[in-house]
Motif scaffolding. Structure first.
Motif, PDB file in Angstrom:
ATOM      1  N   GLU A 127      -7.878  12.526-141.801  1.00 34.40           N
ATOM      2  CA  GLU A 127      -6.610  12.883-141.162  1.00 34.40           C
ATOM      3  C   GLU A 127      -5.644  13.520-142.155  1.00 34.40           C
ATOM      4  O   GLU A 127      -4.968  14.506-141.845  1.00 34.40           O
ATOM      5  CB  GLU A 127      -5.976  11.635-140.535  1.00 34.40           C
ATOM      6  CG  GLU A 127      -4.673  11.930-139.792  1.00 34.40           C
ATOM      7  CD  GLU A 127      -4.031  10.670-139.230  1.00 34.40           C
ATOM      8  OE1 GLU A 127      -2.863  10.761-138.797  1.00 34.40           O
ATOM      9  OE2 GLU A 127      -4.695   9.607-139.235  1.00 34.40           O
ATOM     10  N   LEU A 128      -5.599  12.967-143.369  1.00 34.04           N
ATOM     11  CA  LEU A 128      -4.724  13.520-144.405  1.00 34.04           C
ATOM     12  C   LEU A 128      -5.178  14.927-144.819  1.00 34.04           C
ATOM     13  O   LEU A 128      -4.364  15.826-145.001  1.00 34.04           O
ATOM     14  CB  LEU A 128      -4.698  12.596-145.621  1.00 34.04           C
ATOM     15  CG  LEU A 128      -3.927  11.286-145.457  1.00 34.04           C
ATOM     16  CD1 LEU A 128      -4.173  10.370-146.647  1.00 34.04           C
ATOM     17  CD2 LEU A 128      -2.436  11.546-145.303  1.00 34.04           C
ATOM     18  N   ILE A 129      -6.486  15.110-144.962  1.00 39.76           N
ATOM     19  CA  ILE A 129      -7.011  16.432-145.311  1.00 39.76           C
ATOM     20  C   ILE A 129      -6.708  17.430-144.200  1.00 39.76           C
ATOM     21  O   ILE A 129      -6.380  18.597-144.455  1.00 39.76           O
ATOM     22  CB  ILE A 129      -8.526  16.355-145.594  1.00 39.76           C
ATOM     23  CG1 ILE A 129      -8.785  15.487-146.831  1.00 39.76           C
ATOM     24  CG2 ILE A 129      -9.110  17.746-145.796  1.00 39.76           C
ATOM     25  CD1 ILE A 129     -10.247  15.219-147.095  1.00 39.76           C
ATOM     26  N   HIS A 130      -6.786  16.957-142.963  1.00 44.98           N
ATOM     27  CA  HIS A 130      -6.450  17.821-141.829  1.00 44.98           C
ATOM     28  C   HIS A 130      -4.982  18.231-141.876  1.00 44.98           C
ATOM     29  O   HIS A 130      -4.629  19.373-141.552  1.00 44.98           O
ATOM     30  CB  HIS A 130      -6.758  17.098-140.510  1.00 44.98           C
ATOM     31  CG  HIS A 130      -6.400  17.885-139.288  1.00 44.98           C
ATOM     32  ND1 HIS A 130      -6.994  19.098-138.976  1.00 44.98           N
ATOM     33  CD2 HIS A 130      -5.491  17.649-138.303  1.00 44.98           C
ATOM     34  CE1 HIS A 130      -6.475  19.564-137.855  1.00 44.98           C
ATOM     35  NE2 HIS A 130      -5.567  18.705-137.435  1.00 44.98           N
ATOM     36  N   LYS A 131      -4.117  17.313-142.309  1.00 45.70           N
ATOM     37  CA  LYS A 131      -2.696  17.645-142.430  1.00 45.70           C
ATOM     38  C   LYS A 131      -2.468  18.731-143.478  1.00 45.70           C
ATOM     39  O   LYS A 131      -1.581  19.569-143.327  1.00 45.70           O
ATOM     40  CB  LYS A 131      -1.884  16.393-142.782  1.00 45.70           C
ATOM     41  CG  LYS A 131      -1.677  15.431-141.626  1.00 45.70           C
ATOM     42  CD  LYS A 131      -0.759  14.278-142.022  1.00 45.70           C
ATOM     43  CE  LYS A 131      -0.496  13.352-140.843  1.00 45.70           C
ATOM     44  NZ  LYS A 131       0.434  12.248-141.222  1.00 45.70           N
ATOM     45  N   VAL A 132      -3.269  18.713-144.535  1.00 42.90           N
ATOM     46  CA  VAL A 132      -3.158  19.756-145.555  1.00 42.90           C
ATOM     47  C   VAL A 132      -3.533  21.107-144.966  1.00 42.90           C
ATOM     48  O   VAL A 132      -2.883  22.124-145.245  1.00 42.90           O
ATOM     49  CB  VAL A 132      -4.046  19.430-146.778  1.00 42.90           C
ATOM     50  CG1 VAL A 132      -4.016  20.577-147.780  1.00 42.90           C
ATOM     51  CG2 VAL A 132      -3.571  18.150-147.448  1.00 42.90           C
TER      52      VAL A 132
END
Length: 332
Positions: A10-15
């Protein structure tokens, strides 16, 4: 640090969403945007260099809008003083007791993202005021130390073609920048898109997609990305090969005056880890190291007079080193 696989994704997707928000305004420059995000995740600072009109300031401002973080812009000028960016003490009075006291009034450096616009237009005295902040993430005034907000990210810009009234950054301060990013002209297709999108009435709205706590987690995750001992040894060989007295590459002996120090190796590994994470990988590969070698070494390899006369720069040296230094024998 304990974090689930789904939360990491999810965090990588936010990037990736962050990158898309920036691209709403900035046409092209995908590599530049990625390098800025790499520096953010690695917890370092960027120096952006390009001729006027290439949207350096707009790029930083757009990035700040897509991040739910505090942002301050400092326009560096010849008359700017250190207290103008760090802050100063002001005399105040307690109305109940009548006693007077000094209170520290924080300067624009106390923000998560600081745009140091045209940093080479201010004298060394003011430039050096950034050194402690960039390295220690704190400032000292009047014997008192004040911690800076985290995450803390300085993006400095400078113009390479205008030398009148400028003060080149000393090597010690250049080394504090994790990456030295050069911005080139857009392609023909990108330039048409820029002209079309910036001369009409429509304005794209940039939405904040990631906040301070997520950035802190991503910065911690970046350091947990794995790198093999063989690749660490490769980084050491690459950095040592930039030094004329220890190099095995004749090209370096011919053109380089001073090579990179150990901080360059640290920067290369950290930025390679950040790039791997942005691309959804939890281990560094050779491509990460060779891609990030250019912005890492660009300001840490000092060319000699002969190189300057022949227009040979640090990128040429890095390209030769990438070809010359043996890769690890294992399949990475």
């Amino acid at each position: 640090m304990e974090i689930s696989e789904s939360n990491i994704k999810e965090l990588i997707h936010k990037v990736s969403l962050l990158k898309k928000e920036i691209q709403k305004v900035i046409v092209g420059q995908d590599i530049i945007i990625e390098e800025m995000l790499v520096a953010l995740l690695a917890g370092g600072h960027c120096l952006l260099e390009g001729v006027p009109g290439l949207a350096k300031t707009l790029m930083v401002r757009t990035m700040s809008q897509a991040l739910d973080l505090s942002f301050r812009r400092i326009q560096f000028t010849p008359d700017l003083m250190p207290t103008d960016i760090v802050g100063t003490e002001i005399l105040e009075e307690d109305h109940t007791t009548g006693k007077r006291f000094f209170k520290f009034n924080k300067g624009p450096l106390f923000a998560n993202i600081v745009l140091a616009d045209e940093i080479n237009r201010t004298p060394p005295k003011t430039q050096s005021a950034l050194l402690e902040a960039m390295q220690e993430f704190e400032v000292t005034y009047g014997g008192q130390t004040y911690p800076l907000d985290r995450p803390f990210f300085i993006l400095a810009t400078q113009n390479p073609i205008e030398q009148a009234g400028t003060y080149p950054l000393p090597e010690a301060q250049l080394d504090r920048f994790l990456l030295y990013i050069k911005i080139g002209y857009p392609t023909a297709a990108e330039e048409v898109a820029i002209l079309s999108s910036t001369t009409g009435s429509k304005r794209n709205v940039v939405n904040p997609v990631i906040g301070a706590e997520d950035i802190k987690v991503l910065q911690s995750l970046t350091r947990e990305v794995s790198i093999s001992e063989d690749l660490i040894a490769y980084v050491s060989d690459l950095i040592r090969a930039t030094r004329p007295d220890t190099t095995v590459v004749g090209y370096v002996k011919e053109w380089v005056r001073w090579g990179a120090g150990p901080r360059a190796g640290q920067a290369l590994i950290l930025t390679a880890k950040a790039r791997a994470l942005i691309h959804g990988r939890y281990a560094v590969i050779m491509e990460d190291l060779q891609t990030m070698a250019y912005p890492v070494l660009r300001h840490r390899v000092l060319m000699n007079f002969k190189a300057d006369a022949e227009n040979v720069n640090a990128d040429h040296v890095t390209a030769e080193l990438v070809k010359a230094i043996s890769r690890p024998k294992v399949n990475i």
